[in-house]
Design a protein around this motif. Structure first.
Motif, PDB file in Angstrom:
ATOM      1  N   GLY A 119       0.806  -1.210   0.000  1.00 27.30           N
ATOM      2  CA  GLY A 119       0.000   0.000   0.000  1.00 27.30           C
ATOM      3  C   GLY A 119       0.842   1.263   0.000  1.00 27.30           C
ATOM      4  O   GLY A 119       0.549   2.225  -0.724  1.00 27.30           O
ATOM      5  N   LEU A 120       1.909   1.284   0.798  1.00 25.69           N
ATOM      6  CA  LEU A 120       2.778   2.462   0.863  1.00 25.69           C
ATOM      7  C   LEU A 120       3.518   2.683  -0.453  1.00 25.69           C
ATOM      8  O   LEU A 120       3.677   3.822  -0.905  1.00 25.69           O
ATOM      9  N   LEU A 121       3.959   1.593  -1.073  1.00 25.53           N
ATOM     10  CA  LEU A 121       4.657   1.719  -2.356  1.00 25.53           C
ATOM     11  C   LEU A 121       3.703   2.180  -3.454  1.00 25.53           C
ATOM     12  O   LEU A 121       4.094   2.951  -4.341  1.00 25.53           O
ATOM     13  N   TRP A 122       2.469   1.716  -3.398  1.00 21.66           N
ATOM     14  CA  TRP A 122       1.461   2.165  -4.373  1.00 21.66           C
ATOM     15  C   TRP A 122       1.263   3.678  -4.250  1.00 21.66           C
ATOM     16  O   TRP A 122       1.207   4.400  -5.252  1.00 21.66           O
ATOM     17  N   LEU A 123       1.162   4.167  -3.019  1.00 15.98           N
ATOM     18  CA  LEU A 123       1.009   5.599  -2.770  1.00 15.98           C
ATOM     19  C   LEU A 123       2.240   6.370  -3.257  1.00 15.98           C
ATOM     20  O   LEU A 123       2.108   7.391  -3.953  1.00 15.98           O
ATOM     21  N   ALA A 124       3.429   5.877  -2.916  1.00 19.52           N
ATOM     22  CA  ALA A 124       4.663   6.565  -3.311  1.00 19.52           C
ATOM     23  C   ALA A 124       4.818   6.602  -4.824  1.00 19.52           C
ATOM     24  O   ALA A 124       5.281   7.603  -5.392  1.00 19.52           O
ATOM     25  N   MET A 125       4.423   5.519  -5.490  1.00 17.35           N
ATOM     26  CA  MET A 125       4.495   5.473  -6.948  1.00 17.35           C
ATOM     27  C   MET A 125       3.616   6.565  -7.559  1.00 17.35           C
ATOM     28  O   MET A 125       4.028   7.276  -8.491  1.00 17.35           O
ATOM     29  N   GLY A 126       2.404   6.726  -7.060  1.00 23.67           N
ATOM     30  CA  GLY A 126       1.507   7.749  -7.573  1.00 23.67           C
ATOM     31  C   GLY A 126       2.023   9.158  -7.330  1.00 23.67           C
ATOM     32  O   GLY A 126       1.963  10.018  -8.219  1.00 23.67           O
ATOM     33  N   LEU A 127       2.537   9.406  -6.132  1.00 26.31           N
ATOM     34  CA  LEU A 127       3.046  10.740  -5.820  1.00 26.31           C
ATOM     35  C   LEU A 127       4.265  11.087  -6.667  1.00 26.31           C
ATOM     36  O   LEU A 127       4.449  12.239  -7.073  1.00 26.31           O
ATOM     37  N   THR A 128       5.097  10.079  -6.939  1.00 21.49           N
ATOM     38  CA  THR A 128       6.267  10.319  -7.791  1.00 21.49           C
ATOM     39  C   THR A 128       5.849  10.633  -9.214  1.00 21.49           C
ATOM     40  O   THR A 128       6.425  11.513  -9.861  1.00 21.49           O
ATOM     41  N   MET A 129       4.836   9.923  -9.718  1.00 24.69           N
ATOM     42  CA  MET A 129       4.354  10.228 -11.064  1.00 24.69           C
ATOM     43  C   MET A 129       3.758  11.633 -11.123  1.00 24.69           C
ATOM     44  O   MET A 129       3.939  12.358 -12.101  1.00 24.69           O
ATOM     45  N   ALA A 130       3.055  12.047 -10.076  1.00 26.71           N
ATOM     46  CA  ALA A 130       2.523  13.409 -10.035  1.00 26.71           C
ATOM     47  C   ALA A 130       3.664  14.432 -10.079  1.00 26.71           C
ATOM     48  O   ALA A 130       3.549  15.478 -10.723  1.00 26.71           O
ATOM     49  N   THR A 131       4.772  14.118  -9.417  1.00 24.79           N
ATOM     50  CA  THR A 131       5.942  14.995  -9.460  1.00 24.79           C
ATOM     51  C   THR A 131       6.490  15.104 -10.875  1.00 24.79           C
ATOM     52  O   THR A 131       6.868  16.192 -11.331  1.00 24.79           O
ATOM     53  N   LEU A 132       6.538  13.984 -11.597  1.00 20.56           N
ATOM     54  CA  LEU A 132       7.025  14.003 -12.978  1.00 20.56           C
ATOM     55  C   LEU A 132       6.102  14.823 -13.878  1.00 20.56           C
ATOM     56  O   LEU A 132       6.563  15.543 -14.763  1.00 20.56           O
ATOM     57  N   ILE A 133       4.795  14.718 -13.639  1.00 19.41           N
ATOM     58  CA  ILE A 133       3.837  15.500 -14.439  1.00 19.41           C
ATOM     59  C   ILE A 133       4.062  16.990 -14.240  1.00 19.41           C
ATOM     60  O   ILE A 133       3.963  17.785 -15.171  1.00 19.41           O
ATOM     61  N   GLY A 134       4.393  17.390 -13.033  1.00 18.67           N
ATOM     62  CA  GLY A 134       4.610  18.804 -12.728  1.00 18.67           C
ATOM     63  C   GLY A 134       6.071  19.176 -12.682  1.00 18.67           C
ATOM     64  O   GLY A 134       6.464  20.063 -11.908  1.00 18.67           O
ATOM     65  N   THR A 135       6.892  18.531 -13.494  1.00 18.15           N
ATOM     66  CA  THR A 135       8.345  18.759 -13.454  1.00 18.15           C
ATOM     67  C   THR A 135       8.702  20.231 -13.571  1.00 18.15           C
ATOM     68  O   THR A 135       9.539  20.742 -12.830  1.00 18.15           O
ATOM     69  N   VAL A 136       8.066  20.944 -14.517  1.00 16.09           N
ATOM     70  CA  VAL A 136       8.386  22.356 -14.699  1.00 16.09           C
ATOM     71  C   VAL A 136       7.622  23.151 -13.637  1.00 16.09           C
ATOM     72  O   VAL A 136       6.514  23.630 -13.857  1.00 16.09           O
ATOM     73  N   SER A 137       8.237  23.263 -12.480  1.00 19.55           N
ATOM     74  CA  SER A 137       7.539  23.806 -11.311  1.00 19.55           C
ATOM     75  C   SER A 137       7.123  25.266 -11.482  1.00 19.55           C
ATOM     76  O   SER A 137       6.188  25.723 -10.826  1.00 19.55           O
ATOM     77  N   GLY A 138       7.786  26.001 -12.360  1.00 23.22           N
ATOM     78  CA  GLY A 138       7.428  27.399 -12.548  1.00 23.22           C
ATOM     79  C   GLY A 138       6.313  27.615 -13.541  1.00 23.22           C
ATOM     80  O   GLY A 138       5.938  28.755 -13.820  1.00 23.22           O
ATOM     81  N   TRP A 139       5.750  26.560 -14.070  1.00 25.49           N
ATOM     82  CA  TRP A 139       4.703  26.638 -15.083  1.00 25.49           C
ATOM     83  C   TRP A 139       3.368  26.338 -14.410  1.00 25.49           C
ATOM     84  O   TRP A 139       3.144  25.252 -13.897  1.00 25.49           O
ATOM     85  N   GLU A 140       2.474  27.327 -14.404  1.00 29.60           N
ATOM     86  CA  GLU A 140       1.214  27.211 -13.662  1.00 29.60           C
ATOM     87  C   GLU A 140       0.397  25.999 -14.096  1.00 29.60           C
ATOM     88  O   GLU A 140      -0.171  25.281 -13.267  1.00 29.60           O
ATOM     89  N   GLN A 141       0.327  25.781 -15.412  1.00 33.05           N
ATOM     90  CA  GLN A 141      -0.472  24.657 -15.913  1.00 33.05           C
ATOM     91  C   GLN A 141       0.120  23.313 -15.488  1.00 33.05           C
ATOM     92  O   GLN A 141      -0.615  22.356 -15.236  1.00 33.05           O
ATOM     93  N   ALA A 142       1.436  23.236 -15.411  1.00 26.76           N
ATOM     94  CA  ALA A 142       2.082  21.996 -14.966  1.00 26.76           C
ATOM     95  C   ALA A 142       1.772  21.721 -13.499  1.00 26.76           C
ATOM     96  O   ALA A 142       1.504  20.586 -13.106  1.00 26.76           O
ATOM     97  N   ARG A 143       1.810  22.763 -12.691  1.00 30.60           N
ATOM     98  CA  ARG A 143       1.470  22.595 -11.266  1.00 30.60           C
ATOM     99  C   ARG A 143       0.019  22.149 -11.113  1.00 30.60           C
ATOM    100  O   ARG A 143      -0.303  21.289 -10.279  1.00 30.60           O
ATOM    101  N   ALA A 144      -0.868  22.720 -11.925  1.00 30.29           N
ATOM    102  CA  ALA A 144      -2.281  22.344 -11.856  1.00 30.29           C
ATOM    103  C   ALA A 144      -2.476  20.893 -12.280  1.00 30.29           C
ATOM    104  O   ALA A 144      -3.254  20.148 -11.668  1.00 30.29           O
ATOM    105  N   ALA A 145      -1.777  20.467 -13.338  1.00 23.15           N
ATOM    106  CA  ALA A 145      -1.895  19.081 -13.797  1.00 23.15           C
ATOM    107  C   ALA A 145      -1.394  18.112 -12.736  1.00 23.15           C
ATOM    108  O   ALA A 145      -1.991  17.050 -12.507  1.00 23.15           O
ATOM    109  N   ALA A 146      -0.294  18.470 -12.099  1.00 24.86           N
ATOM    110  CA  ALA A 146       0.230  17.616 -11.031  1.00 24.86           C
ATOM    111  C   ALA A 146      -0.759  17.520  -9.879  1.00 24.86           C
ATOM    112  O   ALA A 146      -0.937  16.450  -9.281  1.00 24.86           O
ATOM    113  N   SER A 147      -1.426  18.630  -9.571  1.00 26.90           N
ATOM    114  CA  SER A 147      -2.413  18.637  -8.492  1.00 26.90           C
ATOM    115  C   SER A 147      -3.605  17.745  -8.833  1.00 26.90           C
ATOM    116  O   SER A 147      -4.099  16.986  -7.994  1.00 26.90           O
ATOM    117  N   VAL A 148      -4.079  17.819 -10.094  1.00 24.03           N
ATOM    118  CA  VAL A 148      -5.196  16.978 -10.532  1.00 24.03           C
ATOM    119  C   VAL A 148      -4.817  15.503 -10.421  1.00 24.03           C
ATOM    120  O   VAL A 148      -5.560  14.683  -9.866  1.00 24.03           O
TER     121      VAL A 148
END
Length: 494
Positions: A119-148
């Motif tokens: 369960g913990l690894l499943w959670l960590a895997m998802g959070l890491t993928m969200a980080t990859l989606i929002g890689t460009v942290s200074g881009w508002e749309q990227a931050r929003a996509a990572a949040s979604v």
């Protein structure tokens, strides 16, 4: 306007060997080393009997070593590609750390036996993928996509937590292998809560309709991250269902519901794809449909087929995303419509599809009994029909050559698919449930009839004649508004 034109000078792409930071280089080589070790582990697991485990914590079986090989191969390809793609970005090191972390988390997940660790690894895997989606942290749309994406992944993890807690409560087992051993005694409301939660967690992770929003909204991710997501992350739903196959196969009604959900997503994914205007969103909708096929195969009880599908889809989709730039081109009508090609096209297409299904049945033995194998063969026929029809319509070859080339290409491809399916099923043979064909019912017939009817209507272009349907599909396949880029200047992270 003065009539003049201006050209922006763009320098040559940086070489991957020139002034590469240490972290990307080291992590790329480390992932390829893990791939070599994974191949050795796969060979060793096939040759050596007996359990490979840390009792109560980790268990290395056929699924583990197979997924190790797959995920490290994709990880190595993505990180090698990223050496040039991310060169010069201020987020380069962070991206490589997150991508490598994702690879190792998946490797740990498929080996985890303790339910809390899983369960913990499943959670960590998802959070890491969200980080990859929002890689460009200074881009508002990227931050929003990572949040979604993060919200969806947290929901999936919460459902998995509910399922694991319910299974521990009803079986007293704290390991996945222990739950599988006690599966014969499962039933009642606690089991139902666990089973439904497992299916929902898998459906969310694999971005099936109506939970496809996070995937469609993730186009801000760097292209290599998208490749890793579509080739690996979304496949976790199939892995989850196989891991807990003894739980979800307890009740035939639940399995039928899984088939229906997968069928709906397969059809809607294809429809969404038909109205998307950009390459990456089109590929994303294709993934929604393909994951629907994967979940359908699991619902029919053919978990080996589901794993085979996710592996082959992973190879295809990684290639498609990493080559997405090459698909951006200006096109114009050539004056030839599908309807003008003649009846011979339909004959060749149908004959190829039926021959493909017959070949698959002959090589795998599926479809020779009155069970879910018949529907599995039907889906192979439909897939072959679709691919053959596309080839017949778009191949720039003389008619006679085209008609001969289509079966000459697709029938060997079906043979390879069938042989890979048999090989994968052999690797997975040490799991509790690899194939549990469902008994066909009238409701299965209804689902199959509706699926085929809608699919044929789509192939004939019926949906293209309705403006109302077009708008509905366009709206249903839209990303979250906050993730949509409206000004190209916003993309400039500098």
């Amino acid at each position: 306007m003065t009539g003049g034109t201006s050209k922006t000078k763009v320098g040559a792409l940086p070489e991957t060997t020139a002034a590469s930071p240490l972290v990307p280089v080291a992590l790329t080589w480390l992932v390829w080393s893990l791939f070599a070790a994974s191949v050795a582990a796969l060979v060793g697991r096939l040759r050596l009997d007996g359990p490979w485990q840390v009792a109560g914590v980790l268990s290395v079986d056929g699924l583990t070593v197979l997924m190790w090989v797959v995920v490290t191969f994709f990880g190595g390809i993505v990180l090698s590609y990223s050496r040039r793609y991310m060169a010069g970005s201020s987020h380069e090191t962070a991206f490589f750390l997150a991508a490598f972390g994702f690879t190792t988390l998946v490797m740990a997940l498929v080996a985890a036996d303790h339910v809390a660790l899983f369960g913990l690894l499943w959670l960590a895997m998802g959070l890491t993928m969200a980080t990859l989606i929002g890689t460009v942290s200074g881009w508002e749309q990227a931050r929003a996509a990572a949040s979604v994406a993060r919200r969806y992944f947290l929901a999936s993890s919460a459902l998995l937590g509910v399922a694991l807690t319910a299974l521990w409560w009803t079986t007293g087992a704290t390991t996945i292998t222990g739950i599988a051993a006690a599966a014969d005694g499962l039933g009642g409301p606690v089991w139902l809560v666990a089973a439904v939660a497992l299916v929902l967690a898998a459906v969310i992770q694999s971005a099936l309709v109506p939970f496809h929003g996070w995937l469609i909204s993730s186009m801000t991710a760097p292209t290599p991250a998208s490749a890793l997501m579509h080739a690996g992350f979304v496949n976790a739903g199939g892995v989850l269902l196989l891991r807990f196959a003894p739980v979800v196969t307890v009740d035939a009604t639940l399995m039928l519901a899984v088939v229906a959900v997968g069928a709906a997503s397969a059809l809607l994914g294809k429809l969404f794809k038909s109205v998307r205007p950009d390459v990456k969103s089109e590929l994303g909708c294709s993934t929604v449909g393909q994951m629907g096929f994967m979940i359908m195969q699991a619902g029919l009880g053919f978990f080996g087929a589901a794993i085979t599908h996710l592996i082959l889809h992973g190879f295809y989709k990684a290639y498609q995303f990493l080559g997405a730039g090459g698909r951006v081109h200006r096109a114009s009508p050539d004056g030839t419509s599908p309807a003008e090609r003649g009846v011979d096209d339909a004959v060749v297409t149908i004959a190829t599809g039926l021959a493909g299904g017959a070949l698959f049945a002959a090589l795998t033995g599926k479809g020779t009994s009155v069970d879910g194998g018949l529907l599995l063969v039907l889906f192979v026929v439909i897939t072959t029909l679709h691919a053959a029809r596309s080839a017949v319509q778009h191949a720039s070859l003389p008619t006679a050559v085209r008609y001969g080339a289509v079966p000459a290409v697709f029938l060997p491809a079906i043979a390879v698919y069938a042989l890979v399916y048999r090989a994968v099923s052999g690797v997975l043979s040490d799991l509790p449930v690899v194939a549990a064909p469902t008994e066909l019912t009238a409701l299965h017939g209804v689902v199959a009839a509706v699926f085929v009817g809608v699919y044929v209507a789509m192939e004939l272009g019926v949906h293209e004649r309705s403006g109302r349907l077009y708008v509905l599909l366009l709206n249903a396949g839209q990303p979250a508004p906050r993730t949509v880029l409206t000004d190209a200047e916003d993309y400039n992270e500098y």
